[in-house]
Design a protein around this motif. Structure first.
Motif, PDB file in Angstrom:
ATOM      1  N   LEU A   1       0.834  -1.216   0.000  1.00 46.45           N
ATOM      2  CA  LEU A   1       0.000   0.000   0.000  1.00 46.45           C
ATOM      3  C   LEU A   1       0.864   1.260   0.000  1.00 46.45           C
ATOM      4  O   LEU A   1       0.485   2.284  -0.598  1.00 46.45           O
TER       5      LEU A   1
ATOM      6  N   CYS B   1       3.738   1.499  -1.520  1.00 41.25           N
ATOM      7  CA  CYS B   1       4.153   1.654  -2.930  1.00 41.25           C
ATOM      8  C   CYS B   1       3.042   2.340  -3.725  1.00 41.25           C
ATOM      9  O   CYS B   1       3.303   3.208  -4.569  1.00 41.25           O
ATOM     10  N   CYS B   2       1.799   1.942  -3.461  1.00 39.30           N
ATOM     11  CA  CYS B   2       0.660   2.527  -4.181  1.00 39.30           C
ATOM     12  C   CYS B   2       0.563   4.019  -3.884  1.00 39.30           C
ATOM     13  O   CYS B   2       0.298   4.835  -4.782  1.00 39.30           O
ATOM     14  N   LYS B   3       0.780   4.371  -2.619  1.00 43.38           N
ATOM     15  CA  LYS B   3       0.685   5.778  -2.215  1.00 43.38           C
ATOM     16  C   LYS B   3       1.736   6.604  -2.957  1.00 43.38           C
ATOM     17  O   LYS B   3       1.429   7.660  -3.537  1.00 43.38           O
TER      18      LYS B   3
ATOM     19  N   TYR C   1       0.780   6.840  -6.570  1.00 41.80           N
ATOM     20  CA  TYR C   1      -0.336   7.750  -6.879  1.00 41.80           C
ATOM     21  C   TYR C   1       0.173   9.182  -6.991  1.00 41.80           C
ATOM     22  O   TYR C   1      -0.181   9.918  -7.919  1.00 41.80           O
TER      23      TYR C   1
ATOM     24  N   TYR D   1      -1.777  -0.034 -11.090  1.00 39.75           N
ATOM     25  CA  TYR D   1      -0.792  -0.783 -10.320  1.00 39.75           C
ATOM     26  C   TYR D   1      -0.759  -2.215 -10.830  1.00 39.75           C
ATOM     27  O   TYR D   1      -1.809  -2.840 -10.982  1.00 39.75           O
TER      28      TYR D   1
ATOM     29  N   ILE E   1      -6.559  -1.680  -2.050  1.00 37.79           N
ATOM     30  CA  ILE E   1      -6.034  -0.759  -3.085  1.00 37.79           C
ATOM     31  C   ILE E   1      -7.199  -0.067  -3.790  1.00 37.79           C
ATOM     32  O   ILE E   1      -7.204   1.144  -3.993  1.00 37.79           O
TER      33      ILE E   1
ATOM     34  N   TYR F   1      -7.880   3.860  -3.825  1.00 39.15           N
ATOM     35  CA  TYR F   1      -7.636   4.506  -5.131  1.00 39.15           C
ATOM     36  C   TYR F   1      -8.670   4.046  -6.150  1.00 39.15           C
ATOM     37  O   TYR F   1      -8.349   3.311  -7.086  1.00 39.15           O
TER      38      TYR F   1
ATOM     39  N   CYS G   1      -8.040   4.049  -9.893  1.00 41.21           N
ATOM     40  CA  CYS G   1      -6.907   3.300 -10.442  1.00 41.21           C
ATOM     41  C   CYS G   1      -7.319   1.894 -10.865  1.00 41.21           C
ATOM     42  O   CYS G   1      -8.228   1.308 -10.290  1.00 41.21           O
TER      43      CYS G   1
ATOM     44  N   VAL H   1      -6.247  -2.091 -11.139  1.00 47.34           N
ATOM     45  CA  VAL H   1      -5.342  -3.075 -10.538  1.00 47.34           C
ATOM     46  C   VAL H   1      -5.148  -4.229 -11.527  1.00 47.34           C
ATOM     47  O   VAL H   1      -6.111  -4.813 -12.015  1.00 47.34           O
TER      48      VAL H   1
END
Ligand code: 5AD
Ligand code: FES
Length: 348
Positions: free
Chosen positions: A89, A91-93, A96, A103, A125, A129, A132, A134
């Motif tokens: 998470l 990494c996702c932040k 973003y 992602y 995720i 988001y 986004c 996935v």
């Protein structure tokens, strides 16, 4: 040569013999002609936009033993790692904020991550988001599992078929793996409703031109939303360490062909291309590709996700890769866009 490229451009499929002729008799001039047509088609659908995918390599444990791959289970020298949900998470932040809207969760086939674990990660995720996409890239699973991930919110799935020839498949994989199961997985993913990506390595050991043509014809039949292809590069701790990895030029030619064959397809210019040639990713884009997949994994694990030798970007922070990529694309006249980067519908 030109007549065959024109035929492809008119959306007519070539015969096996014609494809073999096109590939085996290719010249630098024919390649330039092909790339010019491929770019024109690409510009028609995607103008000069480059879609970004943030690649999160969340586990390098793998229960498989593919002969070409550096994270195969028999490679005792690989230092294994797994990311926690919190690390993923994070990494996702970071992603973003850097403008990623897709992602890609990629990993070896690692039974440590149960379906419930994966579902929780996907849900979280998508909750954080919602704008986004996935994408999963975690190998062969049951229909039930694929369905459960999809219900949890996964949008896309990458599963390269690796080679569409059964004979060739069995030369580069141990007997536990079969092409028929791989193809079944791809059909299941499509049926469930994923946007599906298939693909193959170019120049893998024992590959013939006929094998490459089989790959093209299989892709035409499957009609996936994405096609990931990259050059085979040897890894020093695999049975294929002595094989040649000099496949960049042929990879570019295949990218051009695939763009004409499926005009609206999402086609990445891969890290492997950038590894064998410092300008490989730029060349991929100029051959018809429209997607790049910078690494979003934490820096301390990057040098452990080594499918092949000399992989680039293993020492760079995500932000560095993101900006490096933007510069690289700008230099050749393209623009990285902040978008999920879904496939455009095909027009005739
Ligand atoms: N060289 C190039 N690509 C490789 N892959 C695995 N090992 C190698 C290698 N040695 C590719 C496979 C896989 C993708 C994630 O990476 O095609 O599907
Ligand atoms: Fe990673 Fe250039 S894309 S450093």
């Amino acid at each position: 040569m030109k007549d065959l490229i024109d035929k492809l451009e008119k959306n007519q499929i070539l015969t096996k013999e014609e494809f073999v002729k096109l590939i085996e008799n290719r010249t630098p001039e024919a390649a330039d002609y092909l790339f010019e047509k491929a770019r024109a088609v690409r510009h028609k659908y995607y103008s000069k936009d480059i879609y970004l995918r943030g690649l999160i390599e969340f586990t390098n444990y793998c229960k498989n033993d593919c002969y070409y791959c550096g994270i195969r289970k028999s490679n005792k020298n690989a230092i294994r790692y797994r990311l926690t949900k919190e690390q993923i998470l994070e990494c996702c932040k970071i992603g973003y904020e850097l403008g990623f809207r897709t992602y890609v969760l990629q990993g070896g086939e690692d039974p440590f991550f149960t379906d419930n674990n994966l579902i929780e990660i996907i849900r979280e995720i998508k909750q954080n988001y919602p704008d986004c996409a996935v994408t999963l890239s975690i190998g062969e699973k049951s229909y039930r599992s694929y369905k459960a991930y999809f219900k949890a919110g996964a949008d896309r799935y990458l599963l390269r078929h690796e080679t569409a020839s059964e004979e060739h498949y069995n030369k580069i994989h141990p007997k536990e793996l079969s092409l028929s199961n791989r193809k079944q997985c791809l059909r299941n993913l499509k049926e469930i409703g994923y946007q599906v990506g298939s693909g193959f390595m170019v120049g893998s050991p024992y590959q013939t031109t006929e094998n490459l043509v089989e790959d093209l014809l299989f892709i035409k039949e499957l009609n996936p939303e994405m096609v990931g292809i990259g050059p085979f590069i040897p890894h020093h701790d695999t049975p294929f360490k002595e094989f040649k990895g000099d496949n960049g030029e042929l990879t570019l030619f295949m990218i051009g062909i695939i763009r004409l064959m499926i005009p609206n397809v999402l086609l990445p210019s891969t890290t492997a291309l950038g590894t064998i040639d410092p300008n490989g990713r730029e060349k991929g884009i100029l051959s018809g590709a429209n997607v790049v997949m910078p690494n979003l994994s934490p820096v301390n694990v990057r040098d452990k996700y080594l499918l092949y030798d000399n992989k680039i970007c293993t020492g760079d922070e995500s932000a560095e890769c993101r900006h490096c990529m933007e510069n690289r694309m700008n230099k050749i006249g393209y623009d990285v866009v902040v978008s999920r980067g879904d496939i455009k519908p095909k027009t005739i």
